[in-house]
Structures are given as C-alpha cells and as structure tokens.
Design a protein around this motif. Structure first.
Motif, PDB file in Angstrom:
ATOM      1  N   ASP A 151      59.465  88.200  35.378  1.00  0.00           N
ATOM      2  CA  ASP A 151      59.421  87.273  34.240  1.00  0.00           C
ATOM      3  C   ASP A 151      57.988  86.373  34.463  1.00  0.00           C
ATOM      4  N   TYR A 152      57.815  85.978  33.244  1.00  0.00           N
ATOM      5  CA  TYR A 152      56.596  85.246  32.831  1.00  0.00           C
ATOM      6  C   TYR A 152      56.466  84.065  33.633  1.00  0.00           C
ATOM      7  N   LEU A 153      57.549  82.890  33.460  1.00  0.00           N
ATOM      8  CA  LEU A 153      57.481  81.506  33.959  1.00  0.00           C
ATOM      9  C   LEU A 153      57.049  81.528  35.451  1.00  0.00           C
ATOM     10  N   PRO A 154      57.718  82.432  36.326  1.00  0.00           N
ATOM     11  CA  PRO A 154      57.182  82.152  37.906  1.00  0.00           C
ATOM     12  C   PRO A 154      55.910  82.833  38.241  1.00  0.00           C
ATOM     13  N   TRP A 155      55.297  83.797  37.412  1.00  0.00           N
ATOM     14  CA  TRP A 155      54.103  84.287  37.357  1.00  0.00           C
ATOM     15  C   TRP A 155      53.037  83.289  36.865  1.00  0.00           C
ATOM     16  N   TYR A 156      53.416  82.562  36.035  1.00  0.00           N
ATOM     17  CA  TYR A 156      52.585  81.520  35.331  1.00  0.00           C
ATOM     18  C   TYR A 156      52.325  80.364  36.196  1.00  0.00           C
ATOM     19  N   GLU A 157      53.312  80.055  36.938  1.00  0.00           N
ATOM     20  CA  GLU A 157      53.057  78.963  37.973  1.00  0.00           C
ATOM     21  C   GLU A 157      52.357  79.418  39.152  1.00  0.00           C
ATOM     22  N   ALA A 158      52.637  80.703  39.622  1.00  0.00           N
ATOM     23  CA  ALA A 158      52.131  81.138  40.722  1.00  0.00           C
ATOM     24  C   ALA A 158      50.774  81.316  40.394  1.00  0.00           C
ATOM     25  N   THR A 159      50.265  81.870  39.180  1.00  0.00           N
ATOM     26  CA  THR A 159      48.934  82.081  38.786  1.00  0.00           C
ATOM     27  C   THR A 159      48.074  80.803  38.798  1.00  0.00           C
ATOM     28  N   LEU A 160      48.610  79.801  38.520  1.00  0.00           N
ATOM     29  CA  LEU A 160      47.959  78.515  38.381  1.00  0.00           C
ATOM     30  C   LEU A 160      47.544  78.202  39.837  1.00  0.00           C
ATOM     31  N   SER A 161      48.610  78.053  40.621  1.00  0.00           N
ATOM     32  CA  SER A 161      48.356  77.746  42.189  1.00  0.00           C
ATOM     33  C   SER A 161      47.359  78.637  42.498  1.00  0.00           C
ATOM     34  N   PHE A 162      47.511  79.966  42.450  1.00  0.00           N
ATOM     35  CA  PHE A 162      46.779  81.017  43.104  1.00  0.00           C
ATOM     36  C   PHE A 162      45.342  80.718  42.893  1.00  0.00           C
ATOM     37  N   SER A 163      45.050  80.510  41.401  1.00  0.00           N
ATOM     38  CA  SER A 163      43.771  80.114  40.853  1.00  0.00           C
ATOM     39  C   SER A 163      42.974  78.903  41.688  1.00  0.00           C
ATOM     40  N   SER A 164      43.921  77.859  41.734  1.00  0.00           N
ATOM     41  CA  SER A 164      43.458  76.566  42.528  1.00  0.00           C
ATOM     42  C   SER A 164      42.904  76.987  43.932  1.00  0.00           C
ATOM     43  N   ILE A 165      43.762  77.543  44.508  1.00  0.00           N
ATOM     44  CA  ILE A 165      43.464  78.062  45.996  1.00  0.00           C
ATOM     45  C   ILE A 165      42.319  78.883  46.031  1.00  0.00           C
ATOM     46  N   THR A 166      42.126  79.670  45.226  1.00  0.00           N
ATOM     47  CA  THR A 166      40.782  80.716  44.974  1.00  0.00           C
ATOM     48  C   THR A 166      39.842  79.887  45.010  1.00  0.00           C
ATOM     49  N   THR A 167      39.691  78.915  44.225  1.00  0.00           N
ATOM     50  CA  THR A 167      38.527  78.019  43.768  1.00  0.00           C
ATOM     51  C   THR A 167      37.967  77.216  45.005  1.00  0.00           C
ATOM     52  N   MET A 168      39.200  76.763  45.685  1.00  0.00           N
ATOM     53  CA  MET A 168      38.971  75.977  47.014  1.00  0.00           C
ATOM     54  C   MET A 168      38.486  76.838  48.172  1.00  0.00           C
ATOM     55  N   LEU A 169      38.938  78.082  48.315  1.00  0.00           N
ATOM     56  CA  LEU A 169      38.655  78.876  49.395  1.00  0.00           C
ATOM     57  C   LEU A 169      37.245  79.625  49.072  1.00  0.00           C
ATOM     58  N   ASP A 170      36.733  79.532  47.666  1.00  0.00           N
ATOM     59  CA  ASP A 170      35.600  80.382  47.450  1.00  0.00           C
ATOM     60  C   ASP A 170      34.537  80.067  48.450  1.00  0.00           C
ATOM     61  N   ARG A 171      33.717  80.955  49.013  1.00  0.00           N
ATOM     62  CA  ARG A 171      32.789  80.824  49.893  1.00  0.00           C
ATOM     63  C   ARG A 171      32.865  80.341  51.211  1.00  0.00           C
ATOM     64  N   THR A 172      34.309  80.416  51.783  1.00  0.00           N
ATOM     65  CA  THR A 172      34.710  80.005  52.814  1.00  0.00           C
ATOM     66  C   THR A 172      34.881  81.271  53.809  1.00  0.00           C
ATOM     67  N   PRO A 173      35.064  81.028  55.102  1.00  0.00           N
ATOM     68  CA  PRO A 173      35.180  82.363  56.002  1.00  0.00           C
ATOM     69  C   PRO A 173      36.400  82.926  55.700  1.00  0.00           C
ATOM     70  N   VAL A 174      37.496  82.193  55.197  1.00  0.00           N
ATOM     71  CA  VAL A 174      38.895  82.955  54.831  1.00  0.00           C
ATOM     72  C   VAL A 174      38.807  83.362  53.466  1.00  0.00           C
ATOM     73  N   SER A 175      37.889  83.359  52.778  1.00  0.00           N
ATOM     74  CA  SER A 175      37.848  83.887  51.202  1.00  0.00           C
ATOM     75  C   SER A 175      38.353  85.369  51.291  1.00  0.00           C
ATOM     76  N   GLY A 176      37.949  86.156  52.068  1.00  0.00           N
ATOM     77  CA  GLY A 176      38.229  87.646  52.102  1.00  0.00           C
ATOM     78  C   GLY A 176      39.623  87.848  52.421  1.00  0.00           C
ATOM     79  N   MET A 177      40.038  87.122  53.117  1.00  0.00           N
ATOM     80  CA  MET A 177      41.593  87.402  53.605  1.00  0.00           C
ATOM     81  C   MET A 177      42.557  86.985  52.486  1.00  0.00           C
TER      82      MET A 177
END
Length: 199
Positions: A151-177
């Motif tokens: 379904d679209y709605l759960p993926w939409y919510e997850a993608t927003l949060s994943f994107s925010s975390i990706t930005t937060m972790l960019d260029r950190t030691p855990v970015s690869g994990m």
C-alpha cells in the motif's frame, strides 16, 4: 492479569517545550480503539470509528481516563490499536508490550491492520523515536515488515522518515550500515517495480 487495560492521557511531547496543561494547548480528543480478537472476528465492525471515550478540555487529571478491561475486552496477549482509521488528530504511544504485539502482527500479516493505521503507526513510531520516547532499534526492526507492504500510505510515511534519517546520518560512520539496512527493506519493492510490465 488476563486482560488488557487502556489509560488515555494527554501529553505534549511534540518538542515545542510547552506543557499539555497550558489552556491554549488543550482540546477535545475523540478516542477510538479496537483489539486483535475483534479485528480477526469481524474487521468491519471492529474498525468502527465511533468515539468510545473523550479526553475533555476541562480534564485536568494527570492520570487520564481509564478504560475498564471489560469494556476493552482484550486479553493480555492481544494488541490494542488506538485512533482507528486515524480519525483523531493526535499521536499514540503504547507500552513496550503492546508495541511489540503490534510489530509482531505487522510481521505475520500486516493486512489485519488497515493501511491508514499502518501509516499512522509508522509515523508515530518514528516521531516518538525522534523525541527519545521509543527506541530506534525497535522501530527499525518493526519496519522490516515493509518488505511485504504494497500500500502507498505506509510506504509514503516510511519514505519521509527514511529520507530524514538518511540526511541526518550522511557522512557519519554509520551511513554505510544505514544504506545497507534501507536496501534490504526496499529490495522487494524495487523488485516488484522491475517485474511490472511497461505500458
């Protein structure tokens, strides 16, 4: 105990630093809820959005409103879901046991919880984790069910949060994990797109 109880309380842990007891921060809150056995018995009836109790603006109790176990009718080994179809504009937090029961349900058969509530749960989990009210490790484990989500709605919510975390972790030691975790969760999603016929 052999039954689950529900206590509805008011809290302003949204990060703005203001108290939920401030007069201008209080509103009428319609509380709806259901539980596992009711959903498995008759999903349409169980997912009724009829308000079952209210948190009123003049309710100043720190304890909140207790729903008797008999009215809730849920056994101790059953999950309880609050804010059915997200009819109320509020966040929901559960105790650790109920969160785990809901996460287990998502992993076994996520369709027993409607898409709008799955999206709400994801949004609530990530926001609560952001404010240190829920453990990120639990949230990440709970999101693994997304491999089966269509379904679209759960993926939409997850993608927003994943994107925010990706930005937060960019260029950190855990970015690869983090990127490895994302690729594992999203792999089946991309595989379905790759197999879809082009029109």
């Amino acid at each position: 105990p052999n039954a689950t109880s529900l206590v509805a309380t008011r809290s302003a842990n949204g990060g703005d630093g203001e108290s939920a007891n401030a007069t201008n921060k209080r509103w009428e809150v319609p509380v709806t809820f259901t539980h596992k056995a009711a959903v498995f018995d008759n999903m349409t009836r169980a997912m009724s959005t009829r308000t079952k109790l209210w948190l009123h603006t003049n309710d100043t109790s720190d304890v909140g409103v207790r729903v008797p176990s008999a009215k809730l009718a849920a056994r101790a080994d059953e999950w309880v879901l609050v804010n059915v179809d997200q009819v109320g504009f509020y966040r929901v937090n559960y105790d650790a046991r109920n969160w785990q029961l809901l996460a287990d349900q998502l992993a076994v058969d996520h369709t027993k919880i409607r898409a709008v509530n799955r999206a709400q749960m994801l949004n609530d989990m990530f926001e609560l984790a952001r404010h240190s009210l829920l453990d990120y490790k639990f949230v990440m484990n709970a999101t693994k069910y997304l491999r089966a989500e269509r379904d679209y709605l759960p993926w939409y919510e997850a993608t927003l949060s994943f994107s925010s975390i990706t930005t937060m972790l960019d260029r950190t030691p855990v970015s690869g994990m983090w990127k490895l975790f994302l690729s594992q969760v999203m792999e089946s999603r991309f595989a379905r797109f790759a197999q879809a016929p082009l029109t």
